[in-house]
Design an enzyme around this catalytic site. Structure first.
Site, PDB file in Angstrom:
ATOM      1  N   SER A 114      73.919  95.346  98.675  1.00 21.99           N
ATOM      2  CA  SER A 114      73.094  95.049  97.513  1.00 21.99           C
ATOM      3  C   SER A 114      73.652  93.850  96.789  1.00 21.99           C
ATOM      4  CB  SER A 114      73.044  96.244  96.560  1.00 21.99           C
ATOM      5  OG  SER A 114      74.321  96.494  96.022  1.00 21.99           O
ATOM      6  N   GLY A 136      73.496  90.761  97.194  1.00 25.21           N
ATOM      7  CA  GLY A 136      74.048  89.667  97.977  1.00 25.21           C
ATOM      8  C   GLY A 136      75.449  89.886  98.501  1.00 25.21           C
ATOM      9  N   GLU A 139      61.066  89.212  97.855  1.00 26.52           N
ATOM     10  CA  GLU A 139      61.630  87.864  97.855  1.00 26.52           C
ATOM     11  C   GLU A 139      61.012  87.013  98.960  1.00 26.52           C
ATOM     12  OE1 GLU A 139      65.956  87.504  97.268  1.00 26.52           O
ATOM     13  OE2 GLU A 139      65.978  89.689  97.140  1.00 26.52           O
ATOM     14  N   GLU A 190      63.180  89.353 101.762  1.00 28.93           N
ATOM     15  CA  GLU A 190      63.688  90.708 101.582  1.00 28.93           C
ATOM     16  C   GLU A 190      62.812  91.458 100.601  1.00 28.93           C
ATOM     17  OE1 GLU A 190      67.765  90.802 100.442  1.00 28.93           O
ATOM     18  OE2 GLU A 190      68.445  89.608 102.134  1.00 28.93           O
ATOM     19  N   ASP A 248      67.270  92.424  90.183  1.00 28.49           N
ATOM     20  CA  ASP A 248      68.199  91.782  89.254  1.00 28.49           C
ATOM     21  C   ASP A 248      67.633  90.474  88.700  1.00 28.49           C
ATOM     22  OD1 ASP A 248      68.468  90.489  91.701  1.00 28.49           O
ATOM     23  OD2 ASP A 248      70.608  90.912  91.930  1.00 28.49           O
ATOM     24  N   THR A 249      66.937  89.691  89.527  1.00 31.53           N
ATOM     25  CA  THR A 249      66.357  88.450  89.016  1.00 31.53           C
ATOM     26  C   THR A 249      65.271  88.728  87.978  1.00 31.53           C
ATOM     27  OG1 THR A 249      64.697  88.331  90.773  1.00 31.53           O
ATOM     28  CG2 THR A 249      66.801  87.267  91.192  1.00 31.53           C
ATOM     29  N   ARG A 306      79.173  90.962  88.027  1.00 35.07           N
ATOM     30  CA  ARG A 306      78.195  90.650  86.993  1.00 35.07           C
ATOM     31  C   ARG A 306      78.373  91.627  85.840  1.00 35.07           C
ATOM     32  NH1 ARG A 306      73.622  90.235  90.167  1.00 35.07           N
ATOM     33  NH2 ARG A 306      73.007  92.372  89.773  1.00 35.07           N
TER      34      ARG A 306
END
Length: 380
Positions: free
Chosen positions: A145, A147, A253, A265, A272-273, A350
């Site tokens: 997850s 990345g 995505e 994907e 998150d984006t 993050r």
């Protein structure tokens, strides 16, 4: 019941409680972000069928909402057979928690254009496969997850490093990686796709994003793509989410090139984006997810203004942290801050995001990045 209780789960919990829902937050470590605002919490291994059985039997949830990939997804089908609603469905969760399954569904099952790809389960297989795909290529764990474990491989000398990084970043017990052709895209976008139980699929304005180390650093809305590109992306997103079934928000995505819209994907949950929607829209992605899950009306989605988000990253390992510079970041008009409340830090973890609105996406991006740069994570 949330399976996974990170920052996305925290915002979803807040949205759920505002409409009178009780939330049980589950994760593998205590004091996870969603646990701090949930009604109850449990710390278990979500890869353990026994642990999952214990907490589900204890709490008897009406809905089970996975938020991460490291879950024994086979067990979800059993819960679904007992009458518990799994979001979006147990089948969809099983597909999307593994990049190989969702890629095969999109490419082989639905005929959707994807990057050329192949798999490897050993370093030797990866070395041979990387040569077939060609360089540069992109290597990812099939199960991860945000990345984690993703890298771009420029030549044969970098293959072993990429293999080790992918395996280290893999979630669960998977030892399988996917090797993809490198797409020379103009922009990457996330299309937040809201699939409803008894109403048509709807979409948020497209979100552009920039990644480093396979993880998002900035996102902005709206992404500048043509009406034809948006129509193609919406058609593909509808096709794939219809095949998965259920209801809820999907983060789909795409790579956008000069000539093509290429499926990349899919995440069966808030993305998150999509945290940019906390400032950009009348209904953020978490509220939209909740409404779709509960079958509540979504009369309209209104974007207030061009907006952006930028991540606040940790640089050091620490189990006792505090933040400085939040006051400076908030001095700028139309800027907001979300600190996630993670109990410890590590390099590149993050820890929060800044959010900004402006007259253009370029100005919003600049404001969000500047605000994030003013916030420092300090080891006590």
């Amino acid at each position: 019941m949330l399976l996974g209780s990170g920052e996305l789960g925290k915002e979803f919990t807040i949205a759920a409680q505002r409409l009178g829902n009780q939330v049980i937050a589950v994760d593998r470590y205590p004091n996870a972000p969603a646990m701090q605002v949930a009604d109850e919490s449990e710390v278990i291994s979500m890869l353990s069928e026994e642990d999952l059985e214990r907490v589900v039997s204890k709490h008897q949830p009406d809905y089970i909402i996975p938020e991460i990939e490291a879950i024994r997804t086979e067990k979800l089908a059993e819960f679904e057979q007992r009458g518990i609603t799994v979001i979006p469905t147990a089948k969809a969760t099983h597909y999307t928690m593994n990049r190989d399954r969702i890629r095969e569904l999109a490419h082989s099952g639905l005929g959707v254009r994807t990057a050329k790809y192949a798999y490897a389960t050993t370093l030797a297989e990866m070395q041979a496969t990387a040569q077939e795909i060609g360089f540069p290529n992109v290597v990812k764990p099939v199960m991860s997850s945000s990345g984690k474990g993703q890298s771009v491989v420029a030549n044969a000398a970098e293959v072993e490093t990429a293999w080790n990084y992918a395996i280290d970043g893999s979630r669960g017990d998977s030892q399988k990686v996917i090797i993809e052709e490198f797409i020379n895209f103009e922009i990457e976008i996330t299309l937040l796709t809201i699939k409803q139980w008894n109403s048509p699929t709807i979409f948020c304005p497209p979100i552009g994003h920039r990644q480093e180390r396979g993880d998002y650093q900035e996102s902005w809305q709206p992404a500048e793509i043509t009406p034809a590109q948006l129509s193609d992306a919406q058609a593909i997103a509808t096709k794939v989410t219809n095949a998965l079934g259920g209801a809820g928000i999907f983060g789909v995505e795409f790579f956008i090139t000069a000539d093509e819209v290429i499926f990349s994907e899919l995440s069966p949950r808030p993305h998150d984006t999509g945290m940019v929607t906390l400032i950009s829209q009348n209904l953020n992605e978490f509220e939209l997810h909740l409404r779709a899950v509960l079958g509540l009306a979504i009369p309209n989605i209104i974007q207030y203004a061009p907006a952006a988000s930028a991540v606040i990253l940790a640089s050091e390992q620490s189990d006792s942290i505090y933040f400085t510079g939040v006051d400076k970041a908030l001095n700028t008009p139309d800027v907001d801050v979300r600190l996630f409340g993670k109990p410890d830090s590590r390099p590149y973890r993050r820890m929060g995001v800044t959010l900004a609105k402006a007259e253009t996406t370029e100005l919003a991006r600049a404001k969000a990045v500047a605000a994030a740069s003013q916030i420092t994570i300090v080891d006590r």
